[in-house]
Scaffold this motif. Sequence first.
Motif, PDB file in Angstrom:
ATOM      1  N   VAL A 182       0.852  -1.188   0.000  1.00  0.00           N
ATOM      2  CA  VAL A 182       0.000   0.000   0.000  1.00  0.00           C
ATOM      3  C   VAL A 182       0.886   1.236   0.000  1.00  0.00           C
ATOM      4  O   VAL A 182       1.856   1.317   0.762  1.00  0.00           O
ATOM      5  CB  VAL A 182      -0.917   0.027   1.242  1.00  0.00           C
ATOM      6  N   ARG A 183       0.547   2.195  -0.867  1.00  0.00           N
ATOM      7  CA  ARG A 183       1.288   3.462  -0.897  1.00  0.00           C
ATOM      8  C   ARG A 183       0.337   4.615  -0.609  1.00  0.00           C
ATOM      9  O   ARG A 183      -0.730   4.704  -1.218  1.00  0.00           O
ATOM     10  CB  ARG A 183       1.952   3.676  -2.258  1.00  0.00           C
ATOM     11  N   VAL A 184       0.730   5.480   0.319  1.00  0.00           N
ATOM     12  CA  VAL A 184      -0.023   6.705   0.571  1.00  0.00           C
ATOM     13  C   VAL A 184       0.383   7.707  -0.510  1.00  0.00           C
ATOM     14  O   VAL A 184       1.577   7.974  -0.698  1.00  0.00           O
ATOM     15  CB  VAL A 184       0.272   7.259   1.972  1.00  0.00           C
ATOM     16  N   CYS A 185      -0.609   8.227  -1.223  1.00  0.00           N
ATOM     17  CA  CYS A 185      -0.350   9.007  -2.431  1.00  0.00           C
ATOM     18  C   CYS A 185      -1.120  10.319  -2.420  1.00  0.00           C
ATOM     19  O   CYS A 185      -1.983  10.553  -1.580  1.00  0.00           O
ATOM     20  CB  CYS A 185      -0.805   8.231  -3.673  1.00  0.00           C
ATOM     21  N   ARG A 186      -0.814  11.140  -3.420  1.00  0.00           N
ATOM     22  CA  ARG A 186      -1.662  12.267  -3.744  1.00  0.00           C
ATOM     23  C   ARG A 186      -2.473  11.918  -4.991  1.00  0.00           C
ATOM     24  O   ARG A 186      -2.122  10.998  -5.746  1.00  0.00           O
ATOM     25  CB  ARG A 186      -0.858  13.538  -3.967  1.00  0.00           C
ATOM     26  N   GLN A 187      -3.530  12.658  -5.207  1.00  0.00           N
ATOM     27  CA  GLN A 187      -4.370  12.468  -6.387  1.00  0.00           C
ATOM     28  C   GLN A 187      -3.633  12.950  -7.627  1.00  0.00           C
ATOM     29  O   GLN A 187      -3.133  14.070  -7.665  1.00  0.00           O
ATOM     30  CB  GLN A 187      -5.661  13.265  -6.203  1.00  0.00           C
ATOM     31  N   ALA A 188      -3.566  12.127  -8.649  1.00  0.00           N
ATOM     32  CA  ALA A 188      -2.892  12.520  -9.886  1.00  0.00           C
ATOM     33  C   ALA A 188      -3.671  13.622 -10.599  1.00  0.00           C
ATOM     34  O   ALA A 188      -4.898  13.670 -10.559  1.00  0.00           O
ATOM     35  CB  ALA A 188      -2.733  11.316 -10.807  1.00  0.00           C
ATOM     36  N   ASN A 189      -2.938  14.483 -11.267  1.00  0.00           N
ATOM     37  CA  ASN A 189      -3.534  15.561 -12.060  1.00  0.00           C
ATOM     38  C   ASN A 189      -3.920  14.997 -13.426  1.00  0.00           C
ATOM     39  O   ASN A 189      -3.084  14.856 -14.307  1.00  0.00           O
ATOM     40  CB  ASN A 189      -2.540  16.715 -12.205  1.00  0.00           C
ATOM     41  N   LYS A 219       3.231  13.185 -14.198  1.00  0.00           N
ATOM     42  CA  LYS A 219       4.290  12.172 -14.310  1.00  0.00           C
ATOM     43  C   LYS A 219       4.962  11.883 -12.968  1.00  0.00           C
ATOM     44  O   LYS A 219       5.964  11.166 -12.899  1.00  0.00           O
ATOM     45  CB  LYS A 219       5.342  12.611 -15.331  1.00  0.00           C
ATOM     46  N   GLY A 220       4.418  12.418 -11.888  1.00  0.00           N
ATOM     47  CA  GLY A 220       5.000  12.204 -10.567  1.00  0.00           C
ATOM     48  C   GLY A 220       4.897  10.757 -10.127  1.00  0.00           C
ATOM     49  O   GLY A 220       3.971  10.031 -10.510  1.00  0.00           O
ATOM     50  N   GLU A 221       5.855  10.335  -9.309  1.00  0.00           N
ATOM     51  CA  GLU A 221       5.866   8.965  -8.798  1.00  0.00           C
ATOM     52  C   GLU A 221       5.276   8.871  -7.395  1.00  0.00           C
ATOM     53  O   GLU A 221       5.433   7.854  -6.718  1.00  0.00           O
ATOM     54  CB  GLU A 221       7.300   8.420  -8.817  1.00  0.00           C
ATOM     55  N   ASP A 222       4.568   9.938  -6.989  1.00  0.00           N
ATOM     56  CA  ASP A 222       3.905   9.945  -5.688  1.00  0.00           C
ATOM     57  C   ASP A 222       2.383  10.011  -5.845  1.00  0.00           C
ATOM     58  O   ASP A 222       1.681  10.350  -4.913  1.00  0.00           O
ATOM     59  CB  ASP A 222       4.385  11.126  -4.839  1.00  0.00           C
ATOM     60  N   THR A 223       1.885   9.659  -7.042  1.00  0.00           N
ATOM     61  CA  THR A 223       0.460   9.775  -7.319  1.00  0.00           C
ATOM     62  C   THR A 223      -0.240   8.416  -7.253  1.00  0.00           C
ATOM     63  O   THR A 223       0.405   7.357  -7.317  1.00  0.00           O
ATOM     64  CB  THR A 223       0.199  10.361  -8.717  1.00  0.00           C
ATOM     65  N   TRP A 226       0.353   6.425 -10.577  1.00  0.00           N
ATOM     66  CA  TRP A 226       1.663   5.761 -10.628  1.00  0.00           C
ATOM     67  C   TRP A 226       1.647   4.504  -9.770  1.00  0.00           C
ATOM     68  O   TRP A 226       2.131   3.444 -10.185  1.00  0.00           O
ATOM     69  CB  TRP A 226       2.770   6.700 -10.153  1.00  0.00           C
ATOM     70  N   ALA A 227       1.110   4.622  -8.560  1.00  0.00           N
ATOM     71  CA  ALA A 227       1.083   3.471  -7.651  1.00  0.00           C
ATOM     72  C   ALA A 227       0.328   2.304  -8.280  1.00  0.00           C
ATOM     73  O   ALA A 227       0.799   1.160  -8.266  1.00  0.00           O
ATOM     74  CB  ALA A 227       0.440   3.869  -6.324  1.00  0.00           C
TER      75      ALA A 227
END
Length: 256
Positions: A182-189, A219-223, A226-227
Amino acid sequence: MQKRPLILVTNDDGITAPGIRMLIQIMNEIGDVIVVAPDNPQSGMGHAITVNNVLHCNAIEIDQGPQIEYSCSGTPADCVKMAKNEILNRTPDLCVSGINHGANSSISVIYSGTMSAAVEAGIEGIPAIGFSLLDFDWHADFGAAKESIKKIVINVLTNGLPDGVVLNVNIPKLKEEEIKGVRVCRQANGFWKENFDKRKSPNGKEYYWLSGEFINKDKGEDTDIWALENGYISMVPVQFDMTAHHAIQKINSWDI
Protein backbone atom coordinates in the motif's frame (compact mmCIF):
# COMPACT_ATOMS: atom_id res chain seq x y z
CA MET A 1 -14.18 -8.23 26.72
CA GLN A 2 -13.51 -5.46 24.22
CA LYS A 3 -16.59 -4.15 22.43
CA ARG A 4 -16.66 -4.85 18.70
CA PRO A 5 -16.76 -1.72 16.52
CA LEU A 6 -19.96 -0.83 14.69
CA ILE A 7 -19.24 -0.66 10.95
CA LEU A 8 -21.59 0.87 8.36
CA VAL A 9 -21.21 -0.64 4.88
CA THR A 10 -22.56 1.00 1.72
CA ASN A 11 -21.71 1.34 -1.99
CA ASP A 12 -22.91 2.73 -5.32
CA ASP A 13 -23.16 -0.47 -7.39
CA GLY A 14 -26.21 -1.67 -5.48
CA ILE A 15 -26.75 -3.91 -2.49
CA THR A 16 -26.51 -7.16 -4.49
CA ALA A 17 -23.20 -6.30 -6.22
CA PRO A 18 -20.36 -8.80 -5.63
CA GLY A 19 -18.05 -6.03 -4.41
CA ILE A 20 -20.22 -5.06 -1.45
CA ARG A 21 -20.96 -8.72 -0.65
CA MET A 22 -17.20 -9.32 -0.30
CA LEU A 23 -16.73 -6.15 1.76
CA ILE A 24 -19.49 -7.28 4.12
CA GLN A 25 -17.72 -10.62 4.61
CA ILE A 26 -14.45 -8.87 5.43
CA MET A 27 -16.07 -6.42 7.85
CA ASN A 28 -17.89 -9.26 9.66
CA GLU A 29 -14.44 -10.47 10.74
CA ILE A 30 -13.72 -7.10 12.36
CA GLY A 31 -16.94 -5.73 13.83
CA ASP A 32 -20.73 -5.61 13.97
CA VAL A 33 -21.99 -4.75 10.51
CA ILE A 34 -24.95 -2.65 9.40
CA VAL A 35 -25.50 -2.42 5.64
CA VAL A 36 -27.48 0.43 4.08
CA ALA A 37 -27.00 0.43 0.32
CA PRO A 38 -28.87 1.43 -2.85
CA ASP A 39 -31.47 -0.94 -4.24
CA ASN A 40 -30.13 -0.33 -7.77
CA PRO A 41 -26.83 0.84 -9.33
CA GLN A 42 -25.96 4.49 -8.64
CA SER A 43 -22.55 4.80 -10.31
CA GLY A 44 -21.46 8.30 -11.27
CA MET A 45 -24.05 9.94 -9.03
CA GLY A 46 -21.42 11.95 -7.19
CA HIS A 47 -22.78 13.59 -4.05
CA ALA A 48 -26.38 13.73 -5.25
CA ILE A 49 -29.13 13.54 -2.64
CA THR A 50 -32.85 12.96 -3.07
CA VAL A 51 -34.85 16.14 -2.50
CA ASN A 52 -37.69 15.94 -5.05
CA ASN A 53 -38.88 12.40 -4.39
CA VAL A 54 -39.65 10.06 -1.52
CA LEU A 55 -37.15 7.60 -0.11
CA HIS A 56 -37.85 3.96 0.71
CA CYS A 57 -35.62 2.00 3.05
CA ASN A 58 -36.50 -1.62 3.80
CA ALA A 59 -34.91 -4.41 5.82
CA ILE A 60 -33.65 -7.16 3.54
CA GLU A 61 -31.82 -10.48 3.83
CA ILE A 62 -29.50 -11.45 0.99
CA ASP A 63 -26.77 -13.64 2.48
CA GLN A 64 -26.85 -15.60 5.68
CA GLY A 65 -24.65 -13.84 8.17
CA PRO A 66 -24.61 -11.72 11.27
CA GLN A 67 -24.96 -8.42 9.37
CA ILE A 68 -28.20 -6.43 9.38
CA GLU A 69 -29.13 -5.05 5.96
CA TYR A 70 -31.33 -2.32 4.53
CA SER A 71 -32.04 -1.60 0.87
CA CYS A 72 -32.54 2.10 0.08
CA SER A 73 -34.14 3.68 -3.00
CA GLY A 74 -31.81 6.69 -2.82
CA THR A 75 -28.25 7.62 -3.70
CA PRO A 76 -25.11 6.52 -1.82
CA ALA A 77 -25.12 9.80 0.13
CA ASP A 78 -28.81 9.22 0.95
CA CYS A 79 -27.91 5.79 2.34
CA VAL A 80 -25.40 7.25 4.78
CA LYS A 81 -27.86 9.95 5.87
CA MET A 82 -30.60 7.36 6.41
CA ALA A 83 -28.27 5.13 8.41
CA LYS A 84 -27.02 7.93 10.63
CA ASN A 85 -30.34 9.67 11.25
CA GLU A 86 -33.02 6.96 11.06
CA ILE A 87 -31.64 3.43 11.38
CA LEU A 88 -28.77 3.44 13.85
CA ASN A 89 -29.12 4.25 17.52
CA ARG A 90 -25.48 5.34 17.79
CA THR A 91 -22.81 6.77 15.53
CA PRO A 92 -20.84 4.04 13.73
CA ASP A 93 -17.17 3.68 14.50
CA LEU A 94 -16.44 3.43 10.78
CA CYS A 95 -18.10 3.65 7.36
CA VAL A 96 -16.71 1.64 4.44
CA SER A 97 -17.99 2.12 0.90
CA GLY A 98 -17.45 -0.32 -1.98
CA ILE A 99 -15.82 -2.42 -3.15
CA ASN A 100 -16.49 -0.49 -6.33
CA HIS A 101 -16.42 -2.16 -9.72
CA GLY A 102 -13.87 0.08 -11.46
CA ALA A 103 -11.32 2.73 -10.50
CA ASN A 104 -11.99 5.92 -8.55
CA SER A 105 -8.49 7.33 -8.82
CA SER A 106 -7.41 10.83 -9.86
CA ILE A 107 -10.27 13.15 -10.94
CA SER A 108 -12.78 10.28 -10.93
CA VAL A 109 -13.14 10.84 -7.17
CA ILE A 110 -15.31 13.87 -8.01
CA TYR A 111 -17.91 11.79 -9.89
CA SER A 112 -17.81 8.70 -7.70
CA GLY A 113 -20.87 7.60 -5.78
CA THR A 114 -18.61 5.25 -3.81
CA MET A 115 -16.45 8.10 -2.57
CA SER A 116 -19.39 10.44 -2.06
CA ALA A 117 -20.84 7.97 0.44
CA ALA A 118 -17.50 7.99 2.28
CA VAL A 119 -17.36 11.80 2.14
CA GLU A 120 -20.92 12.05 3.48
CA ALA A 121 -19.92 9.82 6.37
CA GLY A 122 -16.95 12.07 7.04
CA ILE A 123 -19.21 15.12 7.07
CA GLU A 124 -21.35 13.30 9.64
CA GLY A 125 -18.29 12.79 11.83
CA ILE A 126 -17.74 9.11 10.95
CA PRO A 127 -14.25 7.91 9.92
CA ALA A 128 -14.67 6.59 6.38
CA ILE A 129 -12.93 4.71 3.58
CA GLY A 130 -13.93 4.16 -0.04
CA PHE A 131 -12.59 0.99 -1.70
CA SER A 132 -12.42 0.48 -5.47
CA LEU A 133 -11.01 -2.31 -7.66
CA LEU A 134 -9.65 -1.60 -11.13
CA ASP A 135 -11.89 -4.23 -12.71
CA PHE A 136 -15.37 -3.60 -14.13
CA ASP A 137 -16.09 -7.33 -14.48
CA TRP A 138 -19.09 -8.36 -12.37
CA HIS A 139 -17.16 -11.52 -11.45
CA ALA A 140 -13.90 -9.77 -10.59
CA ASP A 141 -11.63 -11.23 -7.89
CA PHE A 142 -12.58 -8.97 -4.99
CA GLY A 143 -10.86 -11.24 -2.50
CA ALA A 144 -7.31 -10.62 -3.77
CA ALA A 145 -6.87 -7.56 -1.55
CA LYS A 146 -8.75 -8.94 1.46
CA GLU A 147 -5.81 -8.84 3.87
CA SER A 148 -4.79 -5.35 2.74
CA ILE A 149 -8.35 -4.10 3.23
CA LYS A 150 -8.41 -5.58 6.73
CA LYS A 151 -5.09 -3.93 7.62
CA ILE A 152 -6.27 -0.52 6.39
CA VAL A 153 -9.57 -0.81 8.28
CA ILE A 154 -7.90 -1.92 11.52
CA ASN A 155 -5.42 0.94 11.27
CA VAL A 156 -8.21 3.49 10.85
CA LEU A 157 -10.13 2.00 13.78
CA THR A 158 -6.98 2.03 15.91
CA ASN A 159 -5.47 5.37 14.91
CA GLY A 160 -8.44 7.37 13.65
CA LEU A 161 -8.33 9.91 10.83
CA PRO A 162 -7.68 13.67 10.91
CA ASP A 163 -10.81 15.82 11.12
CA GLY A 164 -12.30 16.46 7.69
CA VAL A 165 -10.38 13.63 6.00
CA VAL A 166 -11.53 10.33 4.48
CA LEU A 167 -9.53 7.74 2.54
CA ASN A 168 -9.79 6.89 -1.14
CA VAL A 169 -8.32 3.41 -1.65
CA ASN A 170 -7.88 1.92 -5.11
CA ILE A 171 -6.76 -1.66 -5.73
CA PRO A 172 -4.96 -2.80 -8.91
CA LYS A 173 -6.31 -5.71 -10.93
CA LEU A 174 -3.72 -8.22 -9.74
CA LYS A 175 -3.51 -11.53 -7.93
CA GLU A 176 -2.91 -11.32 -4.19
CA GLU A 177 0.73 -12.37 -4.46
CA GLU A 178 1.36 -9.73 -7.16
CA ILE A 179 0.25 -6.75 -5.05
CA LYS A 180 3.41 -5.04 -3.77
CA GLY A 181 1.82 -3.24 -0.85
CA VAL A 182 0.00 0.00 0.00
CA ARG A 183 1.29 3.46 -0.90
CA VAL A 184 -0.02 6.70 0.57
CA CYS A 185 -0.35 9.01 -2.43
CA ARG A 186 -1.66 12.27 -3.74
CA GLN A 187 -4.37 12.47 -6.39
CA ALA A 188 -2.89 12.52 -9.89
CA ASN A 189 -3.53 15.56 -12.06
CA GLY A 190 -5.67 14.09 -14.83
CA PHE A 191 -8.95 14.58 -16.63
CA TRP A 192 -11.47 12.81 -18.83
CA LYS A 193 -11.47 13.74 -22.52
CA GLU A 194 -15.12 13.11 -23.23
CA ASN A 195 -17.02 12.20 -26.36
CA PHE A 196 -20.75 12.09 -26.95
CA ASP A 197 -21.67 9.35 -29.40
CA LYS A 198 -24.73 10.67 -31.23
CA ARG A 199 -27.19 7.96 -32.25
CA LYS A 200 -30.78 7.54 -33.41
CA SER A 201 -33.43 5.35 -31.87
CA PRO A 202 -35.62 3.10 -34.08
CA ASN A 203 -38.27 5.83 -34.15
CA GLY A 204 -35.73 8.38 -35.37
CA LYS A 205 -35.21 10.26 -32.11
CA GLU A 206 -31.64 11.42 -31.46
CA TYR A 207 -29.85 10.41 -28.26
CA TYR A 208 -26.30 10.52 -26.92
CA TRP A 209 -24.01 7.98 -25.25
CA LEU A 210 -21.18 9.36 -23.14
CA SER A 211 -17.72 7.86 -23.54
CA GLY A 212 -14.25 9.14 -22.86
CA GLU A 213 -10.54 8.61 -22.45
CA PHE A 214 -8.62 9.34 -19.26
CA ILE A 215 -5.66 11.68 -19.80
CA ASN A 216 -2.94 11.64 -17.13
CA LYS A 217 -1.04 14.93 -17.13
CA ASP A 218 0.96 13.98 -14.04
CA LYS A 219 4.29 12.17 -14.31
CA GLY A 220 5.00 12.20 -10.57
CA GLU A 221 5.87 8.97 -8.80
CA ASP A 222 3.90 9.94 -5.69
CA THR A 223 0.46 9.78 -7.32
CA ASP A 224 -2.34 7.23 -7.16
CA ILE A 225 -2.07 6.53 -10.90
CA TRP A 226 1.66 5.76 -10.63
CA ALA A 227 1.08 3.47 -7.65
CA LEU A 228 -1.67 1.53 -9.42
CA GLU A 229 0.33 1.21 -12.64
CA ASN A 230 3.26 -0.16 -10.63
CA GLY A 231 1.44 -2.84 -8.65
CA TYR A 232 0.57 -0.97 -5.45
CA ILE A 233 -2.72 -0.25 -3.71
CA SER A 234 -3.11 3.53 -3.65
CA MET A 235 -4.42 5.32 -0.57
CA VAL A 236 -5.22 9.03 -0.93
CA PRO A 237 -6.35 11.13 2.04
CA VAL A 238 -9.27 13.22 0.71
CA GLN A 239 -10.54 16.39 2.35
CA PHE A 240 -14.09 17.60 1.87
CA ASP A 241 -13.25 21.24 2.67
CA MET A 242 -12.94 22.37 -0.95
CA THR A 243 -11.59 25.81 -0.10
CA ALA A 244 -8.52 26.72 -2.18
CA HIS A 245 -6.68 28.17 0.83
CA HIS A 246 -3.58 28.98 -1.23
CA ALA A 247 -5.64 31.31 -3.45
CA ILE A 248 -7.21 33.45 -0.72
CA GLN A 249 -4.32 35.91 -0.40
CA LYS A 250 -4.11 36.49 -4.16
CA ILE A 251 -7.85 37.02 -4.57
CA ASN A 252 -7.84 39.39 -1.58
CA SER A 253 -5.48 41.63 -3.61
CA TRP A 254 -8.20 42.29 -6.20
CA ASP A 255 -9.88 45.71 -6.27
CA ILE A 256 -13.26 44.53 -5.05
